[in-house]
Design an enzyme around this catalytic site. Sequence first.
Site, PDB file in Angstrom:
ATOM      1  N   SER A  13       0.872  -1.186   0.000  1.00  0.00           N
ATOM      2  CA  SER A  13       0.000   0.000   0.000  1.00  0.00           C
ATOM      3  C   SER A  13       0.904   1.230   0.000  1.00  0.00           C
ATOM      4  CB  SER A  13      -0.934  -0.022   1.206  1.00  0.00           C
ATOM      5  OG  SER A  13      -0.214  -0.263   2.391  1.00  0.00           O
ATOM      6  N   ALA A  14       1.293   1.603  -1.172  1.00  0.00           N
ATOM      7  CA  ALA A  14       2.439   2.507  -1.317  1.00  0.00           C
ATOM      8  C   ALA A  14       2.094   3.985  -1.447  1.00  0.00           C
ATOM      9  CB  ALA A  14       3.262   2.083  -2.534  1.00  0.00           C
ATOM     10  N   PRO A  47       1.211   7.735  -1.047  1.00  0.00           N
ATOM     11  CA  PRO A  47       1.776   8.376  -2.234  1.00  0.00           C
ATOM     12  C   PRO A  47       3.271   8.159  -2.437  1.00  0.00           C
ATOM     13  CG  PRO A  47       1.599   9.957  -0.473  1.00  0.00           C
ATOM     14  CD  PRO A  47       1.113   8.650   0.097  1.00  0.00           C
ATOM     15  N   GLY A  48       3.793   7.134  -1.846  1.00  0.00           N
ATOM     16  CA  GLY A  48       5.148   6.735  -2.198  1.00  0.00           C
ATOM     17  C   GLY A  48       6.251   7.178  -1.262  1.00  0.00           C
ATOM     18  N   GLY A  49       5.887   7.671  -0.105  1.00  0.00           N
ATOM     19  CA  GLY A  49       6.921   8.124   0.839  1.00  0.00           C
ATOM     20  C   GLY A  49       7.852   6.996   1.247  1.00  0.00           C
ATOM     21  N   LYS A  50       7.262   5.917   1.677  1.00  0.00           N
ATOM     22  CA  LYS A  50       8.110   4.806   2.128  1.00  0.00           C
ATOM     23  C   LYS A  50       8.690   4.067   0.941  1.00  0.00           C
ATOM     24  CE  LYS A  50       5.487   4.478   6.363  1.00  0.00           C
ATOM     25  NZ  LYS A  50       4.450   5.429   5.925  1.00  0.00           N
ATOM     26  N   ASP A  52      -5.877  -4.596  -5.364  1.00  0.00           N
ATOM     27  CA  ASP A  52      -6.265  -4.783  -3.982  1.00  0.00           C
ATOM     28  C   ASP A  52      -5.174  -5.651  -3.366  1.00  0.00           C
ATOM     29  OD1 ASP A  52      -7.296  -5.699  -1.556  1.00  0.00           O
ATOM     30  OD2 ASP A  52      -9.351  -5.642  -2.298  1.00  0.00           O
ATOM     31  N   ASP A  87       2.401  -0.994   4.950  1.00  0.00           N
ATOM     32  CA  ASP A  87       2.109   0.211   5.721  1.00  0.00           C
ATOM     33  C   ASP A  87       0.599   0.391   5.581  1.00  0.00           C
ATOM     34  OD1 ASP A  87       2.594   2.596   7.129  1.00  0.00           O
ATOM     35  OD2 ASP A  87       2.583   3.735   5.270  1.00  0.00           O
ATOM     36  N   CYS A  99      -0.129   3.990  11.253  1.00  0.00           N
ATOM     37  CA  CYS A  99      -0.009   5.279  11.943  1.00  0.00           C
ATOM     38  C   CYS A  99      -1.147   5.389  12.950  1.00  0.00           C
ATOM     39  CB  CYS A  99      -0.011   6.438  10.962  1.00  0.00           C
ATOM     40  SG  CYS A  99      -1.515   6.566   9.979  1.00  0.00           S
TER      41      CYS A  99
HETATM   42  C1  LIG Z   1      -1.006   4.624   5.152  1.00  0.00           C
HETATM   43  S1  LIG Z   1      -1.367   4.821   3.504  1.00  0.00           S
HETATM   44  C2  LIG Z   1       0.136   4.348   2.735  1.00  0.00           C
HETATM   45  C3  LIG Z   1       1.196   5.396   2.804  1.00  0.00           C
HETATM   46  C4  LIG Z   1       2.424   5.002   2.021  1.00  0.00           C
HETATM   47  N1  LIG Z   1       2.960   3.746   2.489  1.00  0.00           N
HETATM   48  C5  LIG Z   1       3.494   6.040   2.102  1.00  0.00           C
HETATM   49  O1  LIG Z   1       4.434   5.901   2.877  1.00  0.00           O
HETATM   50  O2  LIG Z   1       3.414   7.015   1.371  1.00  0.00           O
HETATM   51  C6  LIG Z   1      -2.384   3.449   3.225  1.00  0.00           C
HETATM   52  C7  LIG Z   1      -2.665   3.173   1.808  1.00  0.00           C
HETATM   53  O3  LIG Z   1      -3.331   1.940   1.717  1.00  0.00           O
HETATM   54  C8  LIG Z   1      -4.097   1.977   0.557  1.00  0.00           C
HETATM   55  N2  LIG Z   1      -5.052   0.871   0.602  1.00  0.00           N
HETATM   56  C9  LIG Z   1      -6.241   0.815   1.219  1.00  0.00           C
HETATM   57  N3  LIG Z   1      -6.818  -0.375   1.032  1.00  0.00           N
HETATM   58  C10 LIG Z   1      -5.966  -1.096   0.292  1.00  0.00           C
HETATM   59  C11 LIG Z   1      -6.000  -2.403  -0.242  1.00  0.00           C
HETATM   60  N4  LIG Z   1      -7.026  -3.219  -0.026  1.00  0.00           N
HETATM   61  N5  LIG Z   1      -4.953  -2.819  -0.987  1.00  0.00           N
HETATM   62  C12 LIG Z   1      -3.899  -2.005  -1.205  1.00  0.00           C
HETATM   63  N6  LIG Z   1      -3.816  -0.767  -0.730  1.00  0.00           N
HETATM   64  C13 LIG Z   1      -4.832  -0.310   0.019  1.00  0.00           C
HETATM   65  C14 LIG Z   1      -4.706   3.350   0.571  1.00  0.00           C
HETATM   66  O4  LIG Z   1      -5.090   3.720  -0.724  1.00  0.00           O
HETATM   67  C15 LIG Z   1      -3.552   4.173   1.114  1.00  0.00           C
HETATM   68  O5  LIG Z   1      -2.853   4.775   0.081  1.00  0.00           O
END
Ligand SMILES: C[S@@+](CC[C@H](N)C(=O)[O-])C[C@H]1O[C@@H](n2cnc3c(N)ncnc32)[C@H](O)[C@@H]1O
Length: 754
Positions: A369-370, A372-375, A420, A437, A494
Amino acid sequence: MGKKRAPSVQSGSPSSISRAIRRNDGGDARATRRDTAERQRKLPLAPSTKPISNGRQHQVRGKKKGKEPEPESESEVEESEAEDEDAEEVGEEDEALEGSGSDEEELHAKDLGFTDDNQSWLKMKKGNTNGLLSSEEEVEEEEEEDEDDEEEEDGEGDEADNFMSGESEESGKEVADEEEDFEVGHEGDQDEEDEAGDEGEEEGPRPVAGLASGLKERIEEVVDILSDFRARRKAGVARAEYVRQLGRDLSEHHGYLPELTGMFLTMLGPAECVEFMAANDRPRPLVVRANTLKTRRKDLAQALVKRGVSLEPLAGGWSKVALKIIDSQVPVGATPEYLAGHYILQSASSMTPVMALAPQPHERVLDLSAAPGGKASYCAQLMKNTGLLVANDLKPERQKATIANLHRLGVRNAVVCSYDGRRLPSVMKGFDRALLDAPCSGLGIVARDQSVKVQRTLADVRKMSHLQRELLRAAVDCVDAGSKTGGVLVYSTCSVAVEENELVVDYILRARPNVRVVPTGLGDFGRPGFTRVAEHRFHPSLALTRRFYPHVHNMDGFFVCKLQKLTNALPGKNEEEEGAEAKGKKRKQMRDGGNGESRGNETRKGVQKGEKGEEEAPFRIKKKKKGSQPQGPVRETPQSTAETTVAESRVSGQATMSSGTNSERDGPLVEKKDKHTRKTESKTPKAAGEDVVKEGKKKSWQSKQERGRHEVGEGPKVSNGERQKSEQKSGRPKESQGIPVGRKGKKAKGVMSS
Ligand SMILES: C[S@@+](CC[C@H](N)C(=O)[O-])C[C@H]1O[C@@H](n2cnc3c(N)ncnc32)[C@H](O)[C@@H]1O
């Protein structure tokens, strides 16, 4: 850098991905064309206490410009319905505040010819260990029994239903009444003498008589009474009454839904809950992460100081790439250096999961779950732009920001896709490392998004917990236990909610007994995860996880857990396939030996003949089944490259229009100011749990078990430097890298084009 330009985000056919990955250019100058006018706001911040002065450069101490500091970043809370799930997701946008780094960063920088030799910045402090709220030692025999009881009864959502609800149905165990709930986890708080006076099971605003009339004063008074209840209580008033009073007052004073306050009180106890809530009303420091793919921290610091930014390294020296912004004459999210991708705004907490994951060059790394790509971009940084990074996110629209960020930061080893996450194992697996994440309630980043206080409910937390478990299962299944260099994954949120953290990890230890918790490698930085809270008793290894708190670390509330996958096969059928009967049996079996201890003499690379369970093939992409379409747009046409370029421009355009935004975040972002300069209580990361695990791999299963027990609650044993060496030694040659290839060379579905 940048002789020729290659798409920094790979896509299209696997072969093109492969080719692109091998390209070696800087190719991100175009990032500088984006995101400009929007970031014209300044970030007045609190004065520096330890400014960087690099000799030639004069630090410019910021002066208040008459504006109130804004929080460093926006916390995005978004909800999504994931097809068959009602799970509400709350996406954290966590490029904001503090930064972190690691020894890996330093090593990386050296390899690139960059060094950050200002050792005075980087000197690590030996920090005092934060007290364990709950630790291995606290788990007694009888609690283990309780655990077994829980296991027998649980369904996927059972734990969630009982948690913090005061509706525990456990038989044979004292029901956790409010009074008990509020006391759990706080040594010395449990008094027995108040039992008699606890008649207030029913709710109702019945103010405790004789307390201060002012809200704040009453909160202080009640906390004081509860801190030494026996001596300070008023005759006839039960502890539970005081706690309820405190809950009501805290909810009113800080503006939380009462049920959230109750949860925090349960978890933290009265005094700490007050601190936690107060900290949530203060912004965290703004932190940037130097992008060592393009620069080194020292050079970045000098450049920013020249522009009027006052900054300093993070306290504790645990990051070699992070810089805390103390004050600035310019908008930190719009400097030429920012636009050129020399840094990213990223909270310190957000860096810890990547540090724990410790991705290595030439590996195959998955970020489930990347966006907007920070990690993900930090992963690419540690991977030195080699190997393969798959940056997935459910939401294609959020992936636009991921693509923009990866481009800006010069990431060239990434594939961005939109599945997903729960379905990823059926698409591709065999990764050396995976990061989940997870989407979460955001209860750790209240300071960034005050709306969480009233918009998040315990029901949301439960829903998130459910989704998180499913995603974590998928994350485990995507990792190749046979990886020579990794076989690990990191789960982070978080959120500070136990239900989204320890409960999820505890679940995965049962659902996937081929994993175990290992030290994060963050040393004694952060607090150990809970092993007991309220009526819950978790596996002792949960003490190896790490929690970060605003009031303790001056960081976003975060949870980090590192898992090692021991075998690709489960010692039995997949949990989903099991009947209830088999489920209970297996759980008991697993529990008897701790996490996975009943796995007999499995070897890490497989299972004994005759053992049930699917042996996962190394990295492969299965043909997509009908009805399992990725949710993201799949641009697979020859024009896709152009399309993505356009998409990227559009993303930039959006960002450009939103004044003062932090482009690390998705969508229009609000750059927030911060004058909060409280130092973090950073501790020196010196652990390398992974090394311990790696060592374990060479030995017998029995030895592993023993070592596993030994590791719990024990400090790190191997330095990061040593870990680096050992990991690099065993790094697989490039030729053997797996590239996601669809059958007969077909493209991976869901891959966003560039
Ligand atoms: C905490 S944020 C991720 C932040 C990201 N890791 C970063 O460091 O920029 C959680 C992310 O999970 C995504 N998400 C939610 N449900 C999901 C799923 N079933 N499969 C994949 N990603 C999902 C959301 O769209 C969101 O972008």
